[in-house]
Design an enzyme around this catalytic site. Structure first.
Site, short mmCIF file in Angstrom:
data_model
loop_
_atom_site.label_atom_id
_atom_site.label_comp_id
_atom_site.label_asym_id
_atom_site.label_seq_id
_atom_site.Cartn_x
_atom_site.Cartn_y
_atom_site.Cartn_z
N ASP A 1 0.85 -1.19 0.00
CA ASP A 1 0.00 0.00 0.00
C ASP A 1 0.89 1.25 0.00
OD1 ASP A 1 -2.32 1.48 0.13
OD2 ASP A 1 -2.49 1.36 2.31
N GLU B 1 2.91 4.97 -3.93
CA GLU B 1 2.99 5.93 -5.06
C GLU B 1 4.31 6.70 -5.06
OE1 GLU B 1 0.39 5.87 -2.78
OE2 GLU B 1 -0.59 4.40 -4.06
N ASP C 1 -8.74 4.16 -2.21
CA ASP C 1 -9.75 4.65 -1.29
C ASP C 1 -10.97 5.22 -1.99
OD1 ASP C 1 -7.92 3.81 0.52
OD2 ASP C 1 -7.09 5.81 0.87
C1 GLC Z 1 -4.64 3.48 2.70
C2 GLC Z 1 -5.20 2.30 1.91
C3 GLC Z 1 -6.33 1.68 2.69
C4 GLC Z 1 -5.84 1.26 4.07
C5 GLC Z 1 -5.25 2.46 4.80
C6 GLC Z 1 -4.61 2.08 6.11
O1 GLC Z 1 -5.56 4.50 2.80
O2 GLC Z 1 -5.61 2.70 0.64
O3 GLC Z 1 -6.85 0.58 2.00
O4 GLC Z 1 -6.88 0.74 4.80
O5 GLC Z 1 -4.26 3.06 3.99
O6 GLC Z 1 -3.58 1.19 5.92
#
Ligand code: GLC
Length: 784
Positions: free
Chosen positions: A404, A407, A489
């Site tokens: 995650d 980017e 998100d």
């Molecule tokens: C980011 C991710 C999301 C995750 C959050 C906490 O916003 O896109 O899916 O739950 O981080 O890790």
């Protein structure tokens, strides 16, 4: 001379040309255009404004020019310039300005540079290539995109971005999202489909008719103008070649096609055990649980919070016994802990593995653990080191990794600080291997891709006989080789439910077949009705996962009341019954690049009505969904392309093309089976390997001639044996001969599935007729 020192300009007049193997070089007064014929339908164009070509980058393209077998072509100087012919294409290059026209061998113009001038550069690699934009041409792909299906009329930047940091939204107006895949397809009824892949990882953009509606442009901010033109004429053919170039999704483990449950955050092991038990007690199929950031010790990657998760290996093995796999999240931000006590920071820092500022000091920015540093994944040694870090997690039984924030998403101050500006390493920050030094300006768009590559390699290294499963938020062209993707998100809104269709379809048309969005929406509470409609559709997403932000109401299927629980059970049960069909689609995707979810135009490319349908989708070649995406609606218009269709629920045979009104109460998603197909269904399962498949049901949907075909792919579901012939591919055929319907099965491959009963349902004008085959022992033929 390099482009760096160039001032604004454009190619002059053609002064000479020379040939080297498959490549023709054209000298336009110092600016050199190279044209490489890779195959009869794929040509690569590169422009060196100063005459010197840039070094080749290996990150996205897996098939370098030399890998293509020599494809015959001829070139002929003409009074107007040069003509190049391949078996199917005729390329015309103008004498002035390097203007390109591409025709097919029937003389139809497929694509042409703008009459106002093809290409020009403004400064230091900032180059723009303009092409004409016929009124009836439609555009798709562009990687991860919000909004409707057809991308005509807007500008699309490729620059990996966490939109949440700017607007807490990635609605239809958002431009850059988490992934940067500079590829698109153009489709016209008359000339068919072509694709353009821009082989450049700097910030780039496609301006599809804005502000001028008669031309589009391909723009780069650095590096080299280097693009591949791929002719179809079918969208499937373009995708097959594009995925040959940038790689295909390998066969995933079968469990990854099951339903995944996630939430930020299942904070401790009691909660996780509770979630797993709820699924089993309530008989709602599911088989993967994702652990979000709270499993870590103060968000330090590659650690566990031992208070809340005292014995991860035991937890995981208990969950395995209930048929659940565990996936853990990993972020690229490593807690900055110079005082010691955290080996990932101390090792990485001692080795100089983190991205630096241009002056060589360690770059820091804020993510979940507070001040953090970021591994330079464009370096081979850093990827290897990151790979090492996975050893323990995988040894504890973690079966998948979810990358995650890659980017990378960074803020100036710790998360939660009001008005927290976005932060980033400087675009001049040095990166890369010693022999391939680059700057962050070139590395940012592939940062996630290369992090995923490190993870993928770790999974193969530590579990060499298991197919890896990974999920990633960021990515670039070729991401399908390493990871499943999801759209980050999204919001718990009806609009985002509807948007997921076009989003997944455009991903599909960008080579990325294994994708999904958070079922139920990530941000927001929602209503039972919205969740019901979402899980009905999400049960068909290639990647099917429910996920949610923290601190909103629970969103597991049973939390919405008994009606929605039953709807969820029914939707997920159908997914598991369809597993033989879905798994076979994944096999085809791995072989040819054909996506799991397809916009209608992918199958019906001559039917212009399909070009802008954003709210219907084909799941493979046989199933069409027309979900309800508005509150309070139980009726909607559904477009039926030419051919025979069968309403899955009522079995009504539909033969009239065009729009029709369809009823769908809350417990039903409009679903149509395409005439001419045979769809293999399995039995109900709580998870994909719950029990041996002792019955296959073949649903036969004949076309107007009474014919149908289908495929069933099987293997052991997890190893690489299939790459050495350990698979079983059964082709089913149904045909009418002398008034009799004959159905047959032909097997291929060395894998022998356990014998099972076969039930056949032949659908038609009246009631479906059913037949039983006692035991399936390979090839068979029946008259029904
Ligand atoms: C980011 C991710 C999301 C995750 C959050 C906490 O916003 O896109 O899916 O739950 O981080 O890790």
């Amino acid at each position: 001379m390099s482009t760096q020192s160039l001032s604004a300009g454009k190619p002059g007049n053609l002064k000479g040309f020379w040939q080297q193997g498959q490549t023709l070089f054209l000298d336009y007064e110092g600016a050199v255009l190279s044209i490489t014929v890779l195959d009869k339908n794929m040509v690569r164009f590169r422009l060196a404004p100063g005459g010197t070509f840039a070094k080749r980058r290996s990150w996205s393209v897996t098939s370098p020019d030399e890998d293509f077998p020599a494809s015959p072509y001829t070139f002929t100087p003409t009074p107007n310039g040069i003509e190049i012919t391949t078996e199917t294409l005729l390329l015309k290059l103008s004498n002035a300005g390097a203007r390109i026209s591409i025709l097919n061998n029937q003389g139809l113009l497929i694509n042409e540079d703008s009459s106002e001038g093809a290409v020009f550069w403004e400064s230091e690699g900032k180059t723009i290539w303009r092409k004409t934009m016929p009124e009836d041409e439609h555009y798709y792909g562009f990687g991860e995109r919000s909004g409707l299906l057809d991308k005509r009329g807007r500008r699309y930047t490729c620059w990996t971005t966490d939109p949440w940091q700017y607007t807490s939204d990635h609605g239809p107006g958002a431009d850059s999202l988490y992934q940067a895949i500079p590829f698109f397809m153009a489709l016209r009824q008359e000339t068919g489909c072509y694709g353009i892949y821009l082989n450049n990882t700097h910030r780039t953009a496609f301006d599809m008719g804005n502000p001028r509606s008669n031309q589009y442009s391909i723009e780069i901010e650095g590096g080299e103008m280097d693009y591949y033109f791929i002719y179809g004429p079918e969208p499937a053919q373009v995708l097959e070649r594009y995925t040959f170039l940038t790689g295909r999704m390998p066969m995933p483990p079968r469990w990854a096609l099951g339903y995944h449950q996630s939430r930020w955050s299942y904070d401790n092991e009691q909660i996780v055990r509770g979630i797993a038990s709820q699924f089993r007690e309530r008989g709602i199929p599911a088989e993967v649980i994702h652990l979000d950031i709270d499993y870590m010790d103060e968000f330090r990657v590659f650690t566990w919070n031992k208070t809340n998760f005292p014995d991860p290996a035991k937890l995981i093995s208990d969950l395995n016994a209930q048929g659940f796999k565990v996936v853990t999240i990993i972020d690229p931000g490593v807690k900055h802990q110079p005082e010691g006590g955290y080996h990932v920071y101390s090792e990485g820092s001692a080795q100089g593995y983190f991205i630096t500022n241009p002056d060589g000091t360690e770059y820091t920015g804020c993510v979940w653990p507070g001040t953090s540093v970021f591994a330079d994944f464009t370096r081979t040694d850093v990827r290897k080191w990151w790979n090492d870090q996975h050893n323990e997690l995988l040894a504890e039984g973690v079966k998948g990794i979810w990358n995650d924030m890659n980017e990378p998403a960074i803020s100036q101050y710790p998360f939660g600080t009001p008005n927290n500006p976005v932060a980033s390493p400087s675009l001049d920050a040095p990166m890369g291997d010693p022999e391939e030094r680059i700057t962050f300006a070139e590395g940012k768009n592939v940062y996630g891709l290369l992090m995923d590559r490190a993870t993928h390699e770790a999974m193969l290294r530590f579990n060499p006989n298991e197919r890896p499963f990974m999920l990633t938020r960021s990515g670039a062209a070729g991401i399908q080789r390493y990871s499943t993707v999801w759209s980050g998100d999204n919001l718990t809104l009806w609009e985002h439910l509807e948007m997921s269709i076009a989003e997944i379809c455009n991903w599909s048309l960008s080579g990325v077949g294994f994708s999904g969005v958070d079922i139920g929406g990530f941000g927001g509470h929602g209503t039972p009705e919205l969740f019901a409609r979402w899980i009905q559709l999400g049960a068909f997403y290639p990647f099917s996962r429910g996920h949610s932000i923290e601190k909103v109401s629970q969103k597991e299927p049973w939390t919405w009341g008994s009606e929605v629980e039953e709807i969820s059970r029914r939707a997920l049960t159908l997914r598991y019954r369809l597993m033989p069909y879905l798994y076979s689609l994944f096999y085809t995707a791995a072989q040819t690049g054909a996506p799991i979810w397809q916009p209608l135009l992918y199958q019906f490319s001559k039917d212009t009505t399909t070009y802008q349908i954003s709210d219907q989708v084909m799941v493979g070649h046989a199933i069409m969904l027309a979900p309800i995406c508005r509150p309070g609606q139980t009726t909607r218009a559904v477009y039926m392309p030419e051919g025979v269709w069968y309403d899955f629920w009522s079995d009504e045979r539909l033969t009239k093309p065009g729009y029709r009104l369809v009823e769908a109460e809350l417990d039903t998603i409009p679903m149509f089976m395409r005439g001419g197909t045979i769809v293999p269904f399995g039995t109900e399962m709580q998870y994909s390997d719950e029990k041996p498949l002792d019955l296959i049901t073949l649903e036969v949907y004949p076309d107007a001639n009474g014919s149908a075909t289908g495929v069933l792919y099987e293997d052991d579901g997890h190893s690489f044996g299939y790459q050495h012939g350990e698979f079983c591919l059964t082709r089913f055929q149904c045909a009418v001969e002398n008034g009799k319907t004959k159905i047959s099965a032909q097997r291929q491959g060395q894998y022998a599935p356990a014998p099972r009963a076969i039930e056949i349902w032949v659908h038609g004008e009246g009631e479906a007729r059913s037949y039983q085959l006692p035991r399936d022992s390979g090839n068979w033929q029946v008259e029904v």
